[in-house]
Design an enzyme around this catalytic site. Structure first.
Site, PDB file in Angstrom:
ATOM      1  N   PHE A   1       0.842  -1.203   0.000  1.00 42.28           N
ATOM      2  CA  PHE A   1       0.000   0.000   0.000  1.00 42.28           C
ATOM      3  C   PHE A   1       0.867   1.239   0.000  1.00 42.28           C
ATOM      4  CE2 PHE A   1      -1.868   3.469   2.504  1.00 42.28           C
ATOM      5  CZ  PHE A   1      -3.041   3.711   1.808  1.00 42.28           C
TER       6      PHE A   1
ATOM      7  N   GLY B   1       0.175   5.406   0.339  1.00 39.97           N
ATOM      8  CA  GLY B   1      -0.871   6.394   0.580  1.00 39.97           C
ATOM      9  C   GLY B   1      -0.654   7.120   1.895  1.00 39.97           C
TER      10      GLY B   1
ATOM     11  N   LEU C   1       3.875  -0.814   3.829  1.00 40.53           N
ATOM     12  CA  LEU C   1       3.170   0.455   3.908  1.00 40.53           C
ATOM     13  C   LEU C   1       4.130   1.596   3.591  1.00 40.53           C
ATOM     14  CD1 LEU C   1       1.237  -0.127   7.259  1.00 40.53           C
ATOM     15  CD2 LEU C   1       0.324  -0.386   4.945  1.00 40.53           C
ATOM     16  N   GLU C   2       3.901   2.288   2.493  1.00 38.32           N
ATOM     17  CA  GLU C   2       4.668   3.485   2.169  1.00 38.32           C
ATOM     18  C   GLU C   2       3.741   4.675   2.373  1.00 38.32           C
ATOM     19  OE1 GLU C   2       6.484   5.832  -1.634  1.00 38.32           O
ATOM     20  OE2 GLU C   2       6.612   3.631  -1.704  1.00 38.32           O
ATOM     21  N   LEU C   3       3.970   5.412   3.458  1.00 42.79           N
ATOM     22  CA  LEU C   3       3.006   6.412   3.909  1.00 42.79           C
ATOM     23  C   LEU C   3       3.539   7.837   3.730  1.00 42.79           C
ATOM     24  CD1 LEU C   3       1.834   4.414   7.056  1.00 42.79           C
ATOM     25  CD2 LEU C   3       0.976   4.293   4.703  1.00 42.79           C
TER      26      LEU C   3
END
Length: 460
Positions: free
Chosen positions: A204, A206, A227-229
């Site tokens: 993901f 976002g 998770l790349e946030l």
């Protein structure tokens, strides 16, 4: 149906039919059947397919660039660069697959065979955002396929044509049925997809809020989740920095894509010895931007993706000004910058501090706060005073000092004399609320596979 509203003029650019529960079930069933045969192919055989898959997208670069501009507002003069970067990353990850996935054999083999293989996870759900719709998705899609996984892509409703381009490329490349599929899903159905027990992993990209929602959907599962946030990426300009180079590159790092980049520069700390000269040069260059219709070739600053996104940044700037910050850019210099529209001029704020949200909360827009610092210690403390840790950049002529400082800065990537860039040979990862897991480089394959040990003993 979901409408994609173009930030250029507020028109409906695309209406997309949402997929529902039955579509999810059918896609997962098809992927589940396709997985064994795809995983059984050699890496070289998969590379042939994936290389053709990438080439099919690159062949339509000109049309895709215009589509990107209409969907999310980036100037058309800049949009083709995304496909160039897409190809570079894809080619690199294809090229290193054999080495990255090579079995590990312990030294000193005893009787029998002992080795460790990296095997695919199965069905990978990829959730990608609108701001860099190909560059964010390629980081997961290409290595996932190369590792022997099958992929279900859910893209943003702001950039649905990106998903459609991928689907068309899969057909042109002759990918076996079920190996790559797309789904247009709302939040509820995205959670339903993620929670399906047949899923092998999730990638993901976002917001932090979105990452938390992904984690909640995986409450009853132990599958890997990358998770790349978000980010609030800092830069530190030391007294010995090349100011001309620093100003030019930090300006681009702050305002490219209207500041809508997770690794864009959002706060700058400048040594007091060069502070005034840096500010003068930075502001002078910022005033040369051309904000306007992104379909015109001379435009280098387009609209933000939505009016509400621009209003969020406007409100953040307003609160900072109320607390004593000063804006050094007269918005009237940019006639296209108007309230009630997604068009927002660049903003350079000084007299800022960490009591202001503009220096601590992600802005994701064309605004940057600049603070004066006395020394390296103060700069390091301020850079680390954040709940994010995606990238940080150091601007100096002293590589030894840069390495010393970099070791103390809490971020997944530390740059020297550059920013806002992904090298596919290096691991892309975030600290703190910027996420977890790794994409790109050989380490990216670690998060799209699982290890399997083989210990065979021969009886003679």
């Amino acid at each position: 149906m979901r409408d994609t509203i173009s930030p250029i003029d507020g028109s409906v650019y695309r209406s997309t039919t949402e997929h529902g529960t039955r579509d999810i079930e059918n896609a997962i069933s098809l992927a589940h059947r396709a997985f064994p045969d795809w995983a059984a192919l050699s890496i070289n055989e998969r590379a042939t397919f994936v290389t053709s898959f990438v080439a099919a997208i690159v062949a339509d670069k000109a049309d895709i660039a215009t589509e990107i501009t209409w969907q999310m507002g980036r100037p058309v003069a800049q949009s083709p660069g995304e496909i160039n970067g897409f190809k570079d990353r894809a080619d690199y990850m294809i090229g290193i697959a054999e080495e990255a996935l090579h079995p590990f054999v312990p030294e000193g083999q005893s009787m029998g065979k002992r080795f460790v293989e990296r095997v695919p996870l199965g069905i990978i759900g990829v959730m990608s955002p609108w701001n860099y719709p190909f560059l964010t998705s390629v980081n997961a899609i290409v290595p996932a396929l190369m590792a022997g996984n099958v992929v279900l892509l859910k893209h943003s409703f702001q950039t649905p044509l990106v998903a459609e381009r991928y689907a068309q490329a899969a057909i042109k490349a002759g990918l076996p049925k079920g190996v790559f599929q797309i789904l247009h899903l709302n939040h509820e159905n995205t959670a339903r997809l993620i929670a399906d027990p047949k899923l092998g992993g999730v990638c993901f990209t976002g917001s932090v809020k979105g990452g938390i929602a992904i984690q909640h959907a995986l409450t009853d599962s132990f599958i890997p989740c990358g998770l790349e946030l978000g980010g609030k990426d800092p830069a530190y300009v030391r007294a010995d920095a090349n100011l001309e180079h620093s100003i030019e590159n930090l300006l681009d790092g702050s305002f490219f894509n209207s500041g809508q980049s997770c690794c864009g520069i959002e706060r700058i700390y400048v040594h007091e010895a060069v502070y005034n000269r840096f500010i003068d040069g930075f502001v002078s260059l910022a005033k040369k931007y051309i904000l306007g219709n992104p379909l015109e070739q001379d435009t280098d600053l387009g609209p933000m993706v939505k009016t509400e996104a621009a209003d969020f940044v406007r409100a953040q700037i307003g609160r900072a000004l109320h607390k004593g910050a000063r804006s050094l850019i007269d918005e009237t210099l940019f006639p296209s910058s108007k309230k009630g529209t997604p068009y927002l001029s660049p903003h350079v704020l000084v007299d800022v501090n960490h009591d202001m949200a503009v220096m601590t909360e992600e802005s994701f827009g064309p605004v940057v706060g600049i603070m004066k610092v006395k020394n390296d210690e103060e700069a390091i403390g301020l850079m680390n005073d954040s709940k994010y840790g995606l990238t940080a950049s150091l601007w100096t002529d002293d590589m030894d000092e840069a390495q010393s400082i970099a070791g103390r800065v809490e971020a997944g990537t530390i740059f020297m004399n550059r920013c806002d860039y992904l090298d596919p040979a290096l691991a892309w990862t975030g600290y703190k609320n910027s996420g977890r897991g790794v994409t790109l480089s050989k380490f990216g394959y670690d998060h799209l596979t699982k290890v399997k040990s083989f210990h065979f003993r021969e009886i003679k």
